[in-house]
Scaffold this active site. Structure first.
Site, PDB file in Angstrom:
ATOM      1  N   LYS A  22       0.838  -1.215   0.000  1.00  0.00           N
ATOM      2  CA  LYS A  22       0.000   0.000   0.000  1.00  0.00           C
ATOM      3  C   LYS A  22       0.864   1.253   0.000  1.00  0.00           C
ATOM      4  CE  LYS A  22      -1.780   1.541   4.085  1.00  0.00           C
ATOM      5  NZ  LYS A  22      -1.508   2.950   4.392  1.00  0.00           N
ATOM      6  N   ASN A  23       1.837   1.291   0.906  1.00  0.00           N
ATOM      7  CA  ASN A  23       2.585   2.539   1.093  1.00  0.00           C
ATOM      8  C   ASN A  23       3.637   2.784   0.008  1.00  0.00           C
ATOM      9  OD1 ASN A  23       0.985   3.259   3.175  1.00  0.00           O
ATOM     10  ND2 ASN A  23       2.413   2.624   4.793  1.00  0.00           N
ATOM     11  N   CYS A 116      -6.570   8.619   8.689  1.00  0.00           N
ATOM     12  CA  CYS A 116      -6.862   8.139  10.043  1.00  0.00           C
ATOM     13  C   CYS A 116      -6.120   8.949  11.090  1.00  0.00           C
ATOM     14  CB  CYS A 116      -6.632   6.640  10.175  1.00  0.00           C
ATOM     15  SG  CYS A 116      -4.962   6.103   9.950  1.00  0.00           S
ATOM     16  N   ARG A 123      -2.801  15.386  11.805  1.00  0.00           N
ATOM     17  CA  ARG A 123      -1.386  15.066  11.584  1.00  0.00           C
ATOM     18  C   ARG A 123      -0.718  16.234  10.838  1.00  0.00           C
ATOM     19  NH1 ARG A 123      -1.995   9.163   9.251  1.00  0.00           N
ATOM     20  NH2 ARG A 123       0.255   9.185   8.922  1.00  0.00           N
ATOM     21  N   ASP A 306       3.654   0.405  12.275  1.00  0.00           N
ATOM     22  CA  ASP A 306       2.483  -0.238  11.663  1.00  0.00           C
ATOM     23  C   ASP A 306       2.321  -1.701  12.087  1.00  0.00           C
ATOM     24  OD1 ASP A 306       2.014   2.149  10.414  1.00  0.00           O
ATOM     25  OD2 ASP A 306       2.850   1.544   8.485  1.00  0.00           O
ATOM     26  N   ARG A 399      -9.301  -0.004   4.013  1.00  0.00           N
ATOM     27  CA  ARG A 399      -8.408   1.001   3.422  1.00  0.00           C
ATOM     28  C   ARG A 399      -7.073   0.368   3.067  1.00  0.00           C
ATOM     29  NH1 ARG A 399      -6.787   4.642   7.481  1.00  0.00           N
ATOM     30  NH2 ARG A 399      -5.208   4.928   5.932  1.00  0.00           N
TER      31      ARG A 399
HETATM   32  N1  EPU Z   1       5.553  14.598  11.209  1.00  0.00           N
HETATM   33  C1  EPU Z   1       5.663  15.915  11.512  1.00  0.00           C
HETATM   34  N2  EPU Z   1       5.522  16.825  10.512  1.00  0.00           N
HETATM   35  C2  EPU Z   1       5.271  16.468   9.226  1.00  0.00           C
HETATM   36  C3  EPU Z   1       5.178  15.107   8.910  1.00  0.00           C
HETATM   37  C4  EPU Z   1       5.318  14.182   9.935  1.00  0.00           C
HETATM   38  O1  EPU Z   1       5.864  16.278  12.662  1.00  0.00           O
HETATM   39  O2  EPU Z   1       5.166  17.363   8.373  1.00  0.00           O
HETATM   40  C5  EPU Z   1       5.700  13.604  12.275  1.00  0.00           C
HETATM   41  C6  EPU Z   1       4.470  12.708  12.451  1.00  0.00           C
HETATM   42  O3  EPU Z   1       3.466  13.343  13.220  1.00  0.00           O
HETATM   43  C7  EPU Z   1       5.039  11.498  13.125  1.00  0.00           C
HETATM   44  C8  EPU Z   1       6.456  11.436  12.541  1.00  0.00           C
HETATM   45  O4  EPU Z   1       6.694  12.680  11.898  1.00  0.00           O
HETATM   46  O5  EPU Z   1       5.134  11.690  14.508  1.00  0.00           O
HETATM   47  C9  EPU Z   1       6.692  10.365  11.549  1.00  0.00           C
HETATM   48  O6  EPU Z   1       5.629  10.318  10.629  1.00  0.00           O
HETATM   49  P1  EPU Z   1       5.873  10.104   9.089  1.00  0.00           P
HETATM   50  O7  EPU Z   1       5.807  11.423   8.399  1.00  0.00           O
HETATM   51  O8  EPU Z   1       7.065   9.250   8.866  1.00  0.00           O
HETATM   52  O9  EPU Z   1       4.594   9.289   8.714  1.00  0.00           O
HETATM   53  P2  EPU Z   1       3.938   9.346   7.333  1.00  0.00           P
HETATM   54  O10 EPU Z   1       4.974   9.517   6.322  1.00  0.00           O
HETATM   55  O11 EPU Z   1       2.780  10.281   7.370  1.00  0.00           O
HETATM   56  C10 EPU Z   1       4.101   6.809   6.661  1.00  0.00           C
HETATM   57  C11 EPU Z   1       3.104   5.737   6.390  1.00  0.00           C
HETATM   58  C12 EPU Z   1       2.432   5.355   7.696  1.00  0.00           C
HETATM   59  C13 EPU Z   1       3.507   4.868   8.657  1.00  0.00           C
HETATM   60  C14 EPU Z   1       4.569   5.952   8.852  1.00  0.00           C
HETATM   61  C15 EPU Z   1       5.723   5.529   9.714  1.00  0.00           C
HETATM   62  C16 EPU Z   1       2.362   6.229   4.165  1.00  0.00           C
HETATM   63  C17 EPU Z   1       1.266   6.673   3.266  1.00  0.00           C
HETATM   64  N3  EPU Z   1       2.113   6.222   5.463  1.00  0.00           N
HETATM   65  O12 EPU Z   1       3.332   7.881   7.213  1.00  0.00           O
HETATM   66  O13 EPU Z   1       1.554   4.302   7.396  1.00  0.00           O
HETATM   67  O14 EPU Z   1       2.920   4.588   9.902  1.00  0.00           O
HETATM   68  O15 EPU Z   1       5.083   6.351   7.559  1.00  0.00           O
HETATM   69  O16 EPU Z   1       6.341   4.429   9.171  1.00  0.00           O
HETATM   70  O17 EPU Z   1       3.436   5.860   3.690  1.00  0.00           O
HETATM   71  C18 EPU Z   1      -0.305   2.941   7.762  1.00  0.00           C
HETATM   72  O18 EPU Z   1       0.005   2.348   6.718  1.00  0.00           O
HETATM   73  O19 EPU Z   1      -1.173   2.521   8.557  1.00  0.00           O
HETATM   74  C19 EPU Z   1       0.378   4.188   8.082  1.00  0.00           C
HETATM   75  C20 EPU Z   1      -0.101   5.060   8.956  1.00  0.00           C
END
Ligand code: EPU
Length: 419
Positions: A22-23, A116, A123, A306, A399
């Protein structure tokens, strides 16, 4: 609203195939906007998040032709540079479209992305906005939309003060068409980032260092299209492995890359969870005694956030006490309250840490899926619990896990999907 009804403690076993990641798919679809040439994506998972992502392509004027797990996307003629709120509200990964549209069209408008709720409140996207600004984009916020504009993006030096998976991917994609060199530091190192960079390079981009903490991108004028096969989902692989361990069954997990869940396999070895593996399969074997083992979630190659919720379910069935420490998201342990209602002995120390005392038998309950991963953990708990469990709000589960009820039924689960 659809729900799952599960009668637990049925003997599980057999063979299960892992779907496309998915990701990764959620990044390859927006990456198609970097080129005016078509892209053909294979092994695309049939899940709600992908449907929303393809709807965004269509809403921009792109052409989408989907046949089961293959999809052709053509974005030669774009009609608009606005990502509509009704789609962005449902999908956090809608933010992945921003960089490619900006880089190719010189402007983009989008609302704060939804999806979510697993972090504090909404977020944040501060790292994205800072990153886009460092490429020379002007940013305004009006009428609920961010408006970004830049005649020509120029290469940037950006240091991620928080490691972010989508942040790394977004800036890496933006840099592909920016003039000059971009250096991104303290990047995330997930395998999906490497796969995305490999694909972009195969189409003419010049990216090095993906999979390390420093990524260097030399901007090019244009890139081509082409074919791409989505690799197996490592979180699905880990979830099935944890389900097999918790239900003490023999399960052959096929079409997967066990190397991508090395951290979990190394923990299994310490706990007495039996398995065999090849390059693209993992055979889980019944384990008599599973020892409790504490974990702390961490960016790749550490323990993935995850997999934290299904791992917590396994710990309710392990001998002894363990601490699960969730370091990435604030709300990802709240679901443990539902495990407690099912009979688990879990003490919440603070929003980031729980102590689990096992083993405890679980019993069926009426539950609501809070988010994708916790929802899947509830399914896993229901499968090993005595009696009937009803899980509401399964949109959250669908999802990310395709045809999950059918696939679990095929390995012996008594699970029904009702409207
Ligand atoms: N964060 C910030 N500012 C930003 C972006 C992120 O403070 O602008 C913080 C977040 O709040 C969090 C941390 O950085 O505390 C790390 O989050 P990250 O940005 O790495 O998460 P993401 O990129 O939004 C992806 C996956 C998530 C997975 C995380 C961590 C996708 C679409 N989503 O999210 O997947 O949990 O990396 O590995 O790639 C899931 O599949 O259920 C899922 C949530």
């Amino acid at each position: 609203m659809s729900k799952f009804i599960i009668n637990g403690r049925q003997p599980l076993g057999g063979q299960i195939k892992v779907g496309g990641a998915k990701n990764l798919a959620l990044k390859i679809i927006p990456a198609s906007l970097l080129s005016d040439q078509p892209i053909i994506i294979d092994n695309l998972p049939d899940i709600e998040d992908i449907k929303r992502s393809l709807e965004i392509i269509k809403s921009l004027g792109g052409l989408v032709d989907r046949q089961t797990d293959q999809c052709r996307i053509q974005t030669k003629n774009l009609a608009t540079t606005i990502i509509p709120a009704e789609l962005a509200n449902k999908l956090r990964a809608s933010i992945m479209f921003v960089g490619p549209i900006l880089a190719r069209m010189g402007q983009v408008s989008f609302p704060h992305p939804g999806g979510c709720v697993i972090g504090a409140g909404t977020r944040p996207i501060d790292l994205f906005l800072e990153g886009f600004r460092s490429f020379g984009a002007q940013i305004e916020f009006a009428d609920g939309y961010y408006h970004l504009a830049a005649k020509q993006l120029s290469g940037a030096n950006y240091f991620f003060t928080t490691i972010s998976v989508t942040g790394t991917e977004a800036l890496m994609m933006t840099a592909v068409l920016a003039a000059g060199q971009t250096v991104l530091e303290n990047c995330a190192m997930e395998p999906e980032i490497v796969a995305l960079a490999d694909y972009l390079n195969s189409q003419g981009a010049d990216i090095s260092g993906a999979g390390t903490s420093t990524i260097i991108v030399n901007g090019v004028q244009s890139i081509g299209g082409g074919a791409f096969t989505v690799m197996p989902d490592r979180i699905e692989t880990g979830t099935f492995a944890l389900l097999a361990a918790a239900s003490r069954c023999e399960l052959l997990i096929t079409d997967c890359f066990p190397d991508h869940i090395s951290v979990l396999l190394n923990i299994f070895r310490k706990q007495g969870v039996n398995f065999e593996r090849g390059d693209n399969w993992l055979k889980m074997l019944p384990s008599k005694n599973i020892t409790a083992y504490s974990i702390k979630t961490h960016e790749y190659p550490g323990f993935p956030t995850d997999l934290q919720s299904p791992y917590t379910v396994l710990m309710t069935q392990a001998q002894g006490s363990s601490i699960v420490h969730e370091t990435i998201y604030d709300r990802r342990l709240l679901f443990t309250d539902m495990l407690t209602q099912m009979g688990a002995n879990i003490i919440m120390c603070d929003p980031h840490r729980v102590v689990i005392n096992g083993p405890t038998p679980l019993h069926g309950r009426k539950l609501t899926s809070p988010d994708l991963r916790a929802g899947m953990a509830m399914v896993m708990a229901a499968l090993i619990a005595e009696g009937k469990t009803e899980i509401d709000n399964i949109y959250q589960i669908e999802r990310g896990y395709q045809q999950i009820a059918e696939r679990l039924r095929a390995i012996g689960a008594d699970i029904e999907r009702v409207e």
